[in-house]
Design an enzyme around this catalytic site. Sequence first.
Site, PDB file in Angstrom:
ATOM      1  N   SER A  30       0.809  -1.234   0.000  1.00  0.00           N
ATOM      2  CA  SER A  30       0.000   0.000   0.000  1.00  0.00           C
ATOM      3  C   SER A  30       0.837   1.276   0.000  1.00  0.00           C
ATOM      4  CB  SER A  30      -0.961   0.043   1.204  1.00  0.00           C
ATOM      5  OG  SER A  30      -1.717  -1.118   1.268  1.00  0.00           O
ATOM      6  N   LYS A  61       2.424   1.924  -5.161  1.00  0.00           N
ATOM      7  CA  LYS A  61       3.267   1.408  -6.244  1.00  0.00           C
ATOM      8  C   LYS A  61       2.549   1.518  -7.585  1.00  0.00           C
ATOM      9  CE  LYS A  61       4.124  -2.750  -5.232  1.00  0.00           C
ATOM     10  NZ  LYS A  61       3.490  -3.854  -5.964  1.00  0.00           N
ATOM     11  N   GLY A  62       1.251   1.173  -7.582  1.00  0.00           N
ATOM     12  CA  GLY A  62       0.456   1.249  -8.811  1.00  0.00           C
ATOM     13  C   GLY A  62       0.371   2.674  -9.326  1.00  0.00           C
ATOM     14  N   GLU A  89       4.110  -3.841 -13.390  1.00  0.00           N
ATOM     15  CA  GLU A  89       4.164  -3.745 -11.930  1.00  0.00           C
ATOM     16  C   GLU A  89       4.045  -5.142 -11.342  1.00  0.00           C
ATOM     17  OE1 GLU A  89       0.852  -1.643 -10.152  1.00  0.00           O
ATOM     18  OE2 GLU A  89       1.438  -2.310  -8.154  1.00  0.00           O
ATOM     19  N   LYS A  95      17.121   2.282   6.877  1.00  0.00           N
ATOM     20  CA  LYS A  95      17.436   0.850   7.025  1.00  0.00           C
ATOM     21  C   LYS A  95      16.437  -0.072   6.307  1.00  0.00           C
ATOM     22  CE  LYS A  95      20.366  -0.331   9.822  1.00  0.00           C
ATOM     23  NZ  LYS A  95      21.801  -0.085   9.588  1.00  0.00           N
ATOM     24  N   LYS A 139      22.965   8.904   1.300  1.00  0.00           N
ATOM     25  CA  LYS A 139      23.150   7.664   2.048  1.00  0.00           C
ATOM     26  C   LYS A 139      22.496   6.495   1.288  1.00  0.00           C
ATOM     27  CE  LYS A 139      22.435   5.934   6.717  1.00  0.00           C
ATOM     28  NZ  LYS A 139      21.800   6.207   8.000  1.00  0.00           N
ATOM     29  N   GLY A 181     -23.859  -4.155  -8.018  1.00  0.00           N
ATOM     30  CA  GLY A 181     -23.682  -5.114  -6.935  1.00  0.00           C
ATOM     31  C   GLY A 181     -24.382  -6.416  -7.254  1.00  0.00           C
ATOM     32  N   CYS A 214     -25.891  -0.167 -13.391  1.00  0.00           N
ATOM     33  CA  CYS A 214     -26.071  -1.609 -13.466  1.00  0.00           C
ATOM     34  C   CYS A 214     -27.163  -2.093 -12.514  1.00  0.00           C
ATOM     35  CB  CYS A 214     -24.725  -2.312 -13.254  1.00  0.00           C
ATOM     36  SG  CYS A 214     -24.733  -3.959 -13.954  1.00  0.00           S
ATOM     37  N   GLY A 238     -28.027  -0.619 -10.061  1.00  0.00           N
ATOM     38  CA  GLY A 238     -28.734   0.638  -9.797  1.00  0.00           C
ATOM     39  C   GLY A 238     -29.875   0.836 -10.778  1.00  0.00           C
ATOM     40  N   HIS A 267     -21.427   0.155 -16.948  1.00  0.00           N
ATOM     41  CA  HIS A 267     -20.601   0.712 -15.871  1.00  0.00           C
ATOM     42  C   HIS A 267     -19.744   1.838 -16.449  1.00  0.00           C
ATOM     43  CE1 HIS A 267     -21.287  -2.162 -12.584  1.00  0.00           C
ATOM     44  NE2 HIS A 267     -21.374  -3.089 -13.517  1.00  0.00           N
ATOM     45  N   GLU A 316     -18.418   4.214 -15.137  1.00  0.00           N
ATOM     46  CA  GLU A 316     -17.310   4.646 -14.269  1.00  0.00           C
ATOM     47  C   GLU A 316     -15.962   4.109 -14.752  1.00  0.00           C
ATOM     48  OE1 GLU A 316     -19.784   2.635 -13.442  1.00  0.00           O
ATOM     49  OE2 GLU A 316     -19.181   1.005 -12.092  1.00  0.00           O
TER      50      GLU A 316
HETATM   51  N1  GLN Z   1     -26.615  -8.484  -9.984  1.00  0.00           N
HETATM   52  C1  GLN Z   1     -26.991  -7.807 -11.174  1.00  0.00           C
HETATM   53  C2  GLN Z   1     -26.847  -8.711 -12.407  1.00  0.00           C
HETATM   54  O1  GLN Z   1     -26.119  -9.662 -12.365  1.00  0.00           O
HETATM   55  C3  GLN Z   1     -26.212  -6.511 -11.364  1.00  0.00           C
HETATM   56  C4  GLN Z   1     -24.756  -6.711 -11.551  1.00  0.00           C
HETATM   57  C5  GLN Z   1     -23.953  -5.454 -11.381  1.00  0.00           C
HETATM   58  O2  GLN Z   1     -24.425  -4.463 -10.836  1.00  0.00           O
HETATM   59  N2  GLN Z   1     -22.715  -5.450 -11.857  1.00  0.00           N
HETATM   60  O3  GLN Z   1     -27.441  -8.428 -13.408  1.00  0.00           O
END
Ligand code: GLN
Length: 546
Positions: A14, A17-18, A140, A189, A223, A353, A380, A382, A506, A508
């Site tokens: 942590s 490095k990335g 990396e 060190k 050093k 999710g 997604c 959401g 997605h 993002e």
């Molecule tokens: N669980 C949902 C699906 O499989 C949504 C997946 C997600 O949000 N990446 O369609």
Amino acid sequence: MTKHVFVTGGVVSSLGKGLTAASLGRLLKCRGLSVTMQKLDPYLNVDPGTMNPFEHGELFVTEDGGETDLDLGHYERFIDENLSRKSNATTGSIYSQVLANERSGEYLGKTVQVIPHITDEIQRRIMSLAGEDVDVVITEVGGTVGDIEILPFLEAIRQVRLRVGRENVFYVHVTLVPFVGPSGEQKTKPTQHSVTELRSRGIQPDAIVCRSPEPLDDHLRSKISNLCDVELRGVVNLPDVGSLYEIPPMLHREGLDEQVCRQLGLDGRPVDLDEWNELVERVAQAQRVVRVGIIGKYIDLPDAYLSVVEALKHAGFDQGARAVIEWISAEEVPRHIEEGTLRSLDGIVIPGGFGERGIPGKIAASAFARENNIPCLGLCLGLQVMVIDYARNVLGLEDANSSEFDPMCANPVIDLMEAQRDVTDKGGTMRLGSYPAVLEADSEVARLYGSLEVSERHRHRWEVNPNYHDALSDGSLRLSGRSPSGELVEFIELATHPFWVATQGHPEFKSRPTRPAPLFVGLMEAARHRADGRAPRLIDLEAVDA
Ligand code: GLN
């Protein structure tokens, strides 16, 4: 001839490095060189696809559907290039390949061993990124020098030098120089020990990037140079900085890119950091606080939503605003509604999710945002919960649900498509990677993208059920973007709301600090409007030319 830069880490994990690797990548790109990057991960999972985001942070999806380590997100955001699944190799994937080769008789009956078979496969992965159109591959190595799992990787990157020639390889070692004791003395060190360990594997670093809370003094630099046998200019200091966007200019001032180019014989042009410096300037000036709530399931480890947070920040810079994230546990949404927390937010994101936990809270957040003109972006899962909210609370389909959460429900507005229904191996059925969508010309999403043909990355199984398309789009909800065949819903929006928009993709993952993702810009635009205390606004949408 492609040149190779290898980045290893010492002392502790942590250390950034990335980010150091990604920043060096940006600097080389700013010298007009073509750069690609790779992460070698010592863990045994074949890919991070099945790893718990609570533990490992976000899973980053590439254009070609690779499920990769979140560091690839840093790489893409910094070097502003799309990477592919080839840019992430784990010990698990390397062993899988070697074992498959062994089963198919490829090793002609020889004893299969870590050296040379595993190390050869690691080198094959590294070399697969080289090519005529690539000037530099930055690789990396995950983990910390001294870990047992890392040894085959160190051996492989040592052998690469022999394979491609000394003049084509540069080793960067990132270490910690801690402050210790009551007087806060800087200690070299741990760095010395870490470099000794690296040298015992046959690797002499060409540069040492020293991470420290405060800048190193000159005495310490000499050093480290002397004891680690690295030229003085190869001792690069990277003290803690306020924003991660300051790292590339800082490494440049320390001369890291220049040293890499000199040693590798890359007579690049001078660094053109104008675009990046403008970004740093914009970041410094984005003072207007805009509070965005992320309604999440994995909120104890914010890295689980890393790209969402980054995309919000990028969109904030674009709007002269500083996105401040409020983490809202999906299960506690009712309490937050009662206590007024949700109403106090300027914007809401309902992220992706899996699984049922937290779903009622997400649906409640969608409804609250919809009814109270709070800007809301669904990603997604959401999108799926926003469709469920609309179907239940506006269309009156009280039992509307996703068959992911209630396989027997009478109104599965979110459902598996025919082709996915009978497959028992869930791993193989995800819609993964980049998919195109066609937008309606006079929609909010078309206004934001400035185009009618767009593509975003996907990672999901369930879709808006085509049997409900007509019912869903009968009122103020618009299915404003679909797959080219029209069968799959990719974008939705509410015509009578300042910003209540969602996508099955997605976005993002494609947001870059200098090129924010359009939907996040839309959210931040509306959220900033709300933060400024102005009345909710509805934009007159004109048709976007195709
Ligand atoms: N669980 C949902 C699906 O499989 C949504 C997946 C997600 O949000 N990446 O369609």
